[in-house]
Design a protein around this motif. Structure first.
Motif, short mmCIF file in Angstrom:
data_model
loop_
_atom_site.label_atom_id
_atom_site.label_comp_id
_atom_site.label_asym_id
_atom_site.label_seq_id
_atom_site.Cartn_x
_atom_site.Cartn_y
_atom_site.Cartn_z
N LYS A 9 -12.91 14.66 15.84
CA LYS A 9 -13.85 15.16 16.84
C LYS A 9 -13.18 16.13 17.80
O LYS A 9 -13.84 16.96 18.42
CB LYS A 9 -14.47 13.99 17.61
CG LYS A 9 -15.40 13.13 16.77
CD LYS A 9 -16.04 12.03 17.60
CE LYS A 9 -16.99 11.18 16.75
NZ LYS A 9 -17.61 10.09 17.54
N GLU A 10 -11.88 16.00 17.93
CA GLU A 10 -11.12 16.96 18.73
C GLU A 10 -10.73 18.13 17.84
O GLU A 10 -9.97 17.96 16.89
CB GLU A 10 -9.86 16.30 19.31
CG GLU A 10 -10.15 15.22 20.33
CD GLU A 10 -10.80 15.77 21.59
OE1 GLU A 10 -10.54 16.94 21.91
OE2 GLU A 10 -11.56 15.04 22.24
N LEU A 11 -11.27 19.29 18.13
CA LEU A 11 -11.01 20.44 17.27
C LEU A 11 -9.54 20.85 17.31
O LEU A 11 -8.98 21.30 16.31
CB LEU A 11 -11.89 21.62 17.70
CG LEU A 11 -13.40 21.40 17.57
CD1 LEU A 11 -14.16 22.60 18.11
CD2 LEU A 11 -13.77 21.15 16.11
N THR A 12 -8.92 20.70 18.47
CA THR A 12 -7.51 21.04 18.65
C THR A 12 -6.81 19.89 19.36
O THR A 12 -7.32 19.40 20.37
CB THR A 12 -7.33 22.32 19.47
OG1 THR A 12 -8.09 23.38 18.86
CG2 THR A 12 -5.87 22.73 19.53
N THR A 13 -5.67 19.49 18.84
CA THR A 13 -4.93 18.37 19.42
C THR A 13 -3.49 18.77 19.68
O THR A 13 -2.79 19.25 18.78
CB THR A 13 -4.93 17.16 18.47
OG1 THR A 13 -6.28 16.78 18.19
CG2 THR A 13 -4.18 15.99 19.09
#
Length: 706
Positions: A649-653
């Motif tokens: 769900k986090e596009l960028t981590t």
């Protein structure tokens, strides 16, 4: 792969002792090779081969293409060309300029850019086609720059389209184009070749667009990524040239570097007809040399002599030719399909989507894939005597001015206008996200274009579907995704849902031999190790529209700092604030697919990223990256592990994982990873790639050589 990109190409730029270590000529074998069609065409255009050597998939070759096309990006290529320090073209007849992308833009800045391109073409005697003449790919077909059994390249990802006429078309990037202008040559690695056999006949109401939409959706796990496709089978005889062009065009979206149809009687007849048409229109083409008085007109590219030659000496794959994969499709089992939303990797039978009553606000019949005369006729046939639904805008642009004239003559154009279509100039327009009619937040659009990537045709918060021209027209009238049969019970496109019959095989019996490029050390100036924190973008098939939006692509004066602020804007607007200088970017599979825009690579580099790691790359993106000193490495095991570890769900981590890449060993060590595996193979970076990095890219490297 990265490590040997330039092994046999350096000497075509210029002889130099400064970088002697760059020369690594591959060894030639004497084995007998039964070549496929792709290999036979490349053989004609490959230079500096050993006597009797037959090229094969996997070979790195120096090629001298018949033609190289640039469009609005010519302005950027001119800048690169001038910066190299070269004052003239190696062969002006090789280059073609076509202005087609931002033709709706009448600002003084854009008009000045267009004038500068035209002046540059006149100065160097390069063929030039102004804004309004049409989309470059269509022009290359109409004017014969893309000709059967030849090799033509373009600084645009949809050069695959030339395969519809039996021409091997493949994309290059802007830096390559500048090198081609200067030297007449570039490099290419012959990709694995996939044989796609089309069997049977299409049912009524099913089109070539449905074929390629189905293939893109059913084979959506990189089965043909970075391959060349060779179409065969008796089913081809039922496809008109326009359908072949559409299928070849969208082999780009399927992931291929080329898609070539055989030359047959349909191709020959189309060419014969073109000879007559070009004689009639010869005075409209300012690029043609006037015919001396008393002599008959002869087009330099499409003429009966050349057509006779390809009839007398046909090109076919040799019996026993090697293909890395084989796929067959029974055309009689197809039904109309829709791509999307927002992905060509998803295709759904039309009958299923019709049940969902998906309302639309915009419809498009534009672009190089489906705006030819046959497409306009299919739409006009559906829409004639009807009106566009309230609340729907239907945009139409012909693929070329010639196509528009034909549609005007036969009444199809007026039928579209009478129904309420909004007419746009011949060009790319909404397909690339430029001009009027773009999708707004929350809107749904259906288009006969080739790409429906998130944000490409407007807002990233809109939904875009792809379909054939007839379905797009029917949907515009119905106000929802609908078949032509929805409007008229007499229309033949009402289809029962069928499961396409497809055969798929992978041949692992032999592998093309490529010289080993393993190294034990780094060259002076190249780091032995790279260190940085991993920043992870989990998405697969993250395309160049997601990396660098189309609305910025032809803004040529953006600084690196400005590019860094918009990088990944269509994928994750937060990315620019999350990334830090020195980060190592890790992405999913098929990273960088889609458009060949160079800024996708340069914007990532501008953001401070030192290396991009992915499960796999689009070959065009990788080419752009290497040419611009952005290093690319593949680590599929790492990507799979990170996908499991982090919430998608986090596009960028920001992973808080520190990595160290040991270049000579081809491994990456990760600290802070509480997993059994902390060391990953990433492959080595060969000396050729290292030298480009040390020089800060191909452009600087060539300049240093000059």
């Amino acid at each position: 792969m990265c490590s040997i990109l330039f092994k046999s190409t350096r000497n075509f730029f210029i002889n130099s002792t400064k970088y002697n270590s760059f020369y690594n000529h591959r060894s030639f074998t004497t084995e007998t090779i039964n070549q496929n069609l792709i290999e036979k065409i490349v053989q004609k255009y490959a230079l500096n081969l050993s006597p009797g050597y037959k090229v094969k998939s996997g070979d790195f070759v120096t090629i001298q293409p018949e033609h190289v096309m640039t469009h609005d990006n010519t302005a950027a290529v001119i800048t690169k060309f001038k910066s190299i320090g070269v004052s003239k073209f190696k062969n002006p007849r090789q280059a073609v300029f076509t202005l087609d992308h931002d033709v709706q833009n009448k600002s003084e800045k854009n008009l000045a850019k267009y004038r500068s391109i035209e002046n540059f073409a006149n100065l160097h005697n390069v063929d030039f086609y102004p804004a309004g003449r049409g989309i470059g790919h269509q022009i290359l077909i109409e004017e014969g720059y893309a000709f059967p059994n030849t090799l033509t390249v373009a600084s645009d990802s949809h050069s695959n389209m030339y395969g519809g006429i039996g021409c091997l078309g493949t994309p290059i990037v802007r830096t390559d184009a500048a090198a081609l202008w200067a030297t007449g040559r570039t490099w290419w690695q012959i990709p694995p070749v996939v044989k796609v056999e089309l069997k049977g006949d299409l049912p009524d109401g099913v089109t070539g667009k449905d074929i390629i939409i189905t293939l893109c959706g059913m084979f959506n796990n990189d089965e043909v990524l970075n391959c060349a496709i060779e179409f065969t089978g008796e089913g081809i005889r039922g496809l008109c040239l326009s359908e072949r062009l559409a299928i070849a065009n969208m082999t780009t979206e399927w992931g291929a570097l080329a898609g070539v149809f055989p030359v047959d009687e349909i191709t020959i007849q189309w060419l014969r007809n073109r000879v007559e048409r070009l004689e009639i229109t010869r005075f409209e083409n300012k690029n043609l040399v006037p015919t001396p008085p008393g002599q008959p007109f002869k087009n330099p590219r499409i003429n009966h002599e050349r057509i006779n030659e390809i009839e007398k000496n046909p090109f076919h794959a040799s019996p026993g030719a090697y293909y890395s994969k084989y796929l067959s499709l029974d055309l009689s089992t197809l039904s109309p399909h829709i791509s999307g939303p927002n992905s060509v990797k998803v295709s759904t039978p039309l009958v299923e989507l019709e049940k969902q009553d998906i309302e639309i606000q915009k419809a498009y019949l534009v672009s190089c894939v489906n705006s030819r005369a046959e497409d306009l006729r299919a739409a006009a046939r559906v829409i004639k005597g009807k009106k566009i639904a309230d609340g729907v805008e239907f945009y139409v642009a012909a693929a070329s001015s010639e196509v528009q004239k034909d549609a005007e003559t036969n009444g199809d154009w007026q039928a579209l206008i009478d129904a309420g279509a909004k007419i746009l100039p011949a060009g790319c327009g909404p397909c690339i996200g430029l001009g009027v009619g773009l999708l707004k937040d929350g809107e749904v659009g259906i288009s006969a274009t080739n790409r429906n990537f998130k944000g490409r045709m407007g807002s990233p918060n809109a939904l875009a579907y792809l379909a054939s021209p007839a379905i797009v027209a029917a949907s515009a009238v119905a106000g929802k995704i609908a078949s032509p049969a929805f409007l008229s019970t007499s229309f033949s496109s009402r289809q029962k849902q069928q499961i396409p019959i497809i055969t798929y095989e992978v041949d692992q019996s032999k592998q093309s031999s490529v010289a080993s490029s393993l190294i034990t050390s780094t060259i002076p100036g190249f780091p032995e190790t790279f260190k940085g924190e991993l920043i992870f973008c989990h998405a697969d098939n993250l395309n160049t529209d997601g990396i660098y939006p189309g609305k910025y692509t032809y803004v040529d004066d953006l600084t690196p700092e400005q590019m860094a602020k918009v990088v990944m804007e269509n994928y994750d607007p937060k990315f620019a604030n999350l990334v830090s200088k020195g980060d190592i970017l890790v992405c999913g599979f098929n990273f960088g697919t889609g458009s060949s825009r160079e800024q996708a690579a340069t914007a990532i580099k501008a953001s401070g990223v030192t290396i991009v790691i992915a499960g796999s790359f689009s070959e065009t993106f990788k080419r752009n990256s290497i040419n611009n000193a952005l290093l690319c490495l593949e680590a599929p095991d790492l990507v799979r592990l990170l996908k499991e570890k982090y919430n998608s769900k986090e596009l960028t981590t920001r992973t808080k994982l520190d990595a160290e890449i040991k270049v000579a060993e081809g491994i990456m060590l990760i600290k802070g990873l509480n997993e059994s595996q902390t060391v990953f193979n990433v492959g080595v970076l060969g000396k050729s790639v290292q030298e480009l990095w040390v020089a800060n890219g191909l452009e600087n490297w060539v300049r240093q050589c000059v």
